[in-house]
Design an enzyme around this catalytic site. Structure first.
Site, mmCIF file in Angstrom:
data_model
loop_
_atom_site.group_PDB
_atom_site.id
_atom_site.type_symbol
_atom_site.label_atom_id
_atom_site.label_comp_id
_atom_site.label_asym_id
_atom_site.label_seq_id
_atom_site.Cartn_x
_atom_site.Cartn_y
_atom_site.Cartn_z
ATOM 1 C CG PHE A 212 -1.519 -1.369 1.512
ATOM 2 C CD1 PHE A 212 -2.724 -1.734 0.909
ATOM 3 C CD2 PHE A 212 -0.879 -2.285 2.334
ATOM 4 C CE1 PHE A 212 -3.280 -2.986 1.143
ATOM 5 C CE2 PHE A 212 -1.436 -3.543 2.566
ATOM 6 C CZ PHE A 212 -2.632 -3.885 1.971
ATOM 7 C CB SER B 46 7.790 1.092 1.407
ATOM 8 O OG SER B 46 7.583 0.146 2.432
ATOM 9 C CG ASP C 139 6.927 -6.687 9.111
ATOM 10 O OD1 ASP C 139 6.310 -7.500 9.830
ATOM 11 O OD2 ASP C 139 6.374 -5.954 8.291
ATOM 12 N N GLY D 106 2.043 -10.039 10.289
ATOM 13 C CA GLY D 106 0.895 -9.203 9.921
ATOM 14 C C GLY D 106 0.446 -8.315 11.066
ATOM 15 C CB SER E 80 8.502 -2.087 17.317
ATOM 16 O OG SER E 80 9.069 -0.872 16.940
ATOM 17 C CG HIS F 44 -1.952 1.465 10.552
ATOM 18 N ND1 HIS F 44 -0.579 1.458 10.596
ATOM 19 C CD2 HIS F 44 -2.284 1.838 9.297
ATOM 20 C CE1 HIS F 44 -0.107 1.813 9.404
ATOM 21 N NE2 HIS F 44 -1.124 2.042 8.594
ATOM 22 C CG ASP G 37 -0.880 4.031 5.963
ATOM 23 O OD1 ASP G 37 -1.202 4.187 4.778
ATOM 24 O OD2 ASP G 37 -0.207 3.063 6.363
HETATM 25 MG MG MG Z 1 1.301 1.992 5.208
#
Ligand code: MG
Length: 205
Positions: A15, A47, A66, A70, A119, A139, A165
């Site tokens: 995205f 990205s 990461d 997910g 993280s 998010h 975002d």
């Molecule tokens: Mg994003």
């Protein structure tokens, strides 16, 4: 505008708008002079490839952080779930396999250093000053705040903080990245460079 862009970038799951990709590339290329780039939330590497191409051109490095399980919104039953990325034998999401394939195909194995961890765990003993931090992880407010608090202190003076975002309108997207962006803007720690689409960009003072 981006040299050596691999074929089929539009096939890679992810995205990221074109103008955001260009901005990430430009800032990563310049910021590489100050230190390595850290991306939080690589997913399938879209990205990461733009950051990697920039860092390769500048003899830099991207740390691609990461856990590859997910975010909340990628889990089964959630809006952004992709069944192709679900490992049924483990009963878990697994974006690492797809990530590695995309990075290798792009020829960026020697520029992109995957950090497969959460993280907080990755930050615990981190000592390397960073030229750029790109926050594009979970998010939820908790996840976005954790990413900011864990990694913002590692940015060098003049380094770039980019947050993906950002949506002022709650109908357009979740509000946690926007909340973190506003927090960074209000912190007095950054010069606000502005916005490119949903990407917010700040420079460490
Ligand atoms: Mg994003």
């Amino acid at each position: 505008m981006i040299p050596d862009l691999p074929e089929g970038m539009d096939q890679i799951k992810g995205f990221l708008a074109e103008d955001e990709a260009q901005a990430l590339y430009d800032h990563a290329r310049a910021a590489s002079a100050l230190g390595p780039v850290l991306e939080i939330g690589s997913y399938c590497g879209k990205s990461t490839i733009y950051l990697g191409l920039a860092c390769r051109a500048a003899n830099g490095t991207v740390f691609a952080l990461d856990h590859h399980r997910g975010s909340e919104e990628h889990q089964q039953g959630e809006f952004f779930h992709d069944p192709d990325l679900y490992d049924g034998s483990e009963g878990l999401m697994d974006t690492f396999r797809e990530f590695r394939r995309n990075i290798r195909t792009a020829g960026l194995d020697d520029v992109v250093v995957p950090v497969v961890a959460g993280s907080e765990a990755a930050a615990r003993h981190w000592r390397t000053p960073l030229g750029m931090v790109f926050i594009d992880g979970g998010h939820s407010l908790d996840a976005a705040l954790t990413d900011y608090r864990c990694w913002e202190p590692h940015l060098v003076r003049g380094g770039i903080l980019a947050i993906h975002d950002i949506f002022e309108d709650a109908h357009a997207g979740g509000q946690a990245p926007y909340a973190v962006y506003r927090m960074a803007c209000a912190s007095g720690l950054f010069e606000v460079l502005g916005r490119v689409n949903s990407l917010g960009i700040l420079r460490r003072l």
